[in-house]
Enzyme design. Structure first.
Site, PDB file in Angstrom:
ATOM      1  CD  GLN A   1      -1.800  -8.797   4.108  1.00  0.00           C
ATOM      2  OE1 GLN A   1      -2.702  -7.805   4.133  1.00  0.00           O
ATOM      3  NE2 GLN A   1      -0.696  -8.405   3.916  1.00  0.00           N
TER       4      GLN A   1
ATOM      5  CB  SER B   1       4.446  -0.386  10.889  1.00  0.00           C
ATOM      6  OG  SER B   1       3.047  -0.188  10.565  1.00  0.00           O
TER       7      SER B   1
ATOM      8  CG  HIS C   1       7.052  -1.953   2.120  1.00  0.00           C
ATOM      9  ND1 HIS C   1       6.823  -0.954   2.897  1.00  0.00           N
ATOM     10  CD2 HIS C   1       5.782  -2.598   2.163  1.00  0.00           C
ATOM     11  CE1 HIS C   1       5.405  -0.877   3.527  1.00  0.00           C
ATOM     12  NE2 HIS C   1       5.017  -1.654   2.975  1.00  0.00           N
TER      13      HIS C   1
ATOM     14  CG  MET D   1      -1.887  -1.172   1.098  1.00  0.00           C
ATOM     15  SD  MET D   1      -3.451  -0.832   2.018  1.00  0.00           S
ATOM     16  CE  MET D   1      -2.878  -0.450   3.644  1.00  0.00           C
TER      17      MET D   1
HETATM   18  O1  PAF Z   1      -0.144  -5.664   3.595  1.00  0.00           O
HETATM   19  C1  PAF Z   1      -0.463  -4.774   2.730  1.00  0.00           C
HETATM   20  O2  PAF Z   1      -0.007  -3.832   2.471  1.00  0.00           O
HETATM   21  C2  PAF Z   1      -1.810  -5.030   2.126  1.00  0.00           C
HETATM   22  O3  PAF Z   1      -2.752  -5.529   2.892  1.00  0.00           O
HETATM   23  C3  PAF Z   1      -2.087  -5.599   0.805  1.00  0.00           C
HETATM   24  C4  PAF Z   1      -1.529  -6.991   0.840  1.00  0.00           C
HETATM   25  C5  PAF Z   1      -1.209  -5.031  -0.183  1.00  0.00           C
HETATM   26  C6  PAF Z   1      -3.203  -5.610   0.041  1.00  0.00           C
HETATM   27  O4  PAF Z   1      -3.764  -4.182   0.081  1.00  0.00           O
END
Ligand code: PAF
Length: 282
Positions: free
Chosen positions: A153, A185, A37, A30
């Site tokens: 998730q 985060s 990331h 996102m």
């Molecule tokens: O983890 C995230 O940033 C979001 O939940 C994702 C997997 C990109 C889905 O929008």
């Protein structure tokens, strides 16, 4: 590195790569990228010929009282990080490209989503599953990369990919932390100086929980009580949950006799932070 904003552009680019026999990795994000990331992108680059990073703040996974509007965004910085980490393509659609007028199909799940974050965020995982399913259909990657910080998730996406026979390898990647232990985060940017200090209580509690398991404690309630006690010493912290569940069925555990996920969600001021560890994994 190119930035594509339409599904058509992505399809054309990926089909060109496929004709050359190249493998494709996907890192869904996102945006407002950080070291966590970056570590996913770097890993994807090392395991695939081409890597696509999606940057899309998905409105469908935010509840009405959540932080969709204020969620941090900085596309120029994100693009620079993707390029530096070796991504070949960024997919940065707007909401109307992903959800056209009259959009009415969803991917949802009967298991795994009721507890932990799903309890206080009832629409969240339906939004996550729907957008990730769409990204899988658009990019058709060989592998997709998700951080263990969002452990529920990760379990949900693995289950969905299996249920829906995507044939995509779902790769879970370790949590990246600040030097003092705070899990990286995008939401850490909401914390002021005092809250930033208070937020350390999450990693402190988890590290004590982990120590107890390493020392042989197997009573999940005792470990949860210790973690809860540590979090409650911080006046700015308000617990959403402290849980120990089976990894990765996410079923509640009383006596720990196999791999478990210990996970916490805690409000520090108005900011809800999550963190976790997985123990006794083979
Ligand atoms: O983890 C995230 O940033 C979001 O939940 C994702 C997997 C990109 C889905 O929008």
């Amino acid at each position: 590195m190119n930035i594509a904003v339409t599904v058509k552009e992505i399809r054309e680019q990926v089909s060109g790569w496929r004709k050359q026999g190249l493998s494709v990795g996907l890192v869904p994000t996102m945006g407002y990228l950080h070291e966590g990331h970056k570590s996913l992108i770097t890993r994807a680059v090392s395991e695939n010929d081409k890597v696509v990073v999606s940057v899309f703040v998905n409105p469908m996974q935010f509840g009405p009282a959540e932080d969709l509007e204020s969620y941090p965004r900085d596309m120029d910085r994100d693009a620079a990080i993707c390029e530096e980490a070796g991504a070949a393509l960024v997919f940065h659609p707007d909401a109307s490209e992903m959800y056209h007028n009259g959009f009415s199909s969803f991917v949802d799940m009967n298991t795994l989503t009721g507890g932990l974050c799903g309890k206080s965020r009832p629409v969240h995982f339906r939004g996550v599953c729907t957008v990730v399913a769409k990204l899988f259909n658009i990019v058709t990657p060989d592998r997709a990369y998700f951080g263990q910080k969002d452990a529920q998730q990760l379990a949900v996406i693995r289950h969905m990919a299996d249920d829906l026979s995507y044939g995509i390898e779902i790769k879970g990647c370790p949590i990246i932390r600040e030097e003092d232990g705070l899990a990286k985060s995008s939401r850490n940017t909401y914390l002021d100086e005092k809250e930033r200090k208070a937020a350390l209580v999450l990693s402190k509690a988890l590290s004590e929980g982990r120590k107890l398991i390493e020392l042989g404690e197997r009573d999940a309630d005792k470990i949860k009580d210790t973690m809860t006690g540590i979090i409650n010493t911080e006046p700015m912290a308000k617990i959403d949950y402290v849980e120990i569940v089976k990894w990765d069925s996410l079923e509640p555990v009383k006596n720990i006799d196999g791999p478990v996920l210990a996970a916490v969600a805690v409000f520090i001021g108005k900011t809800r932070l999550i963190d976790n560890f997985i123990a006794l994994e083979d």
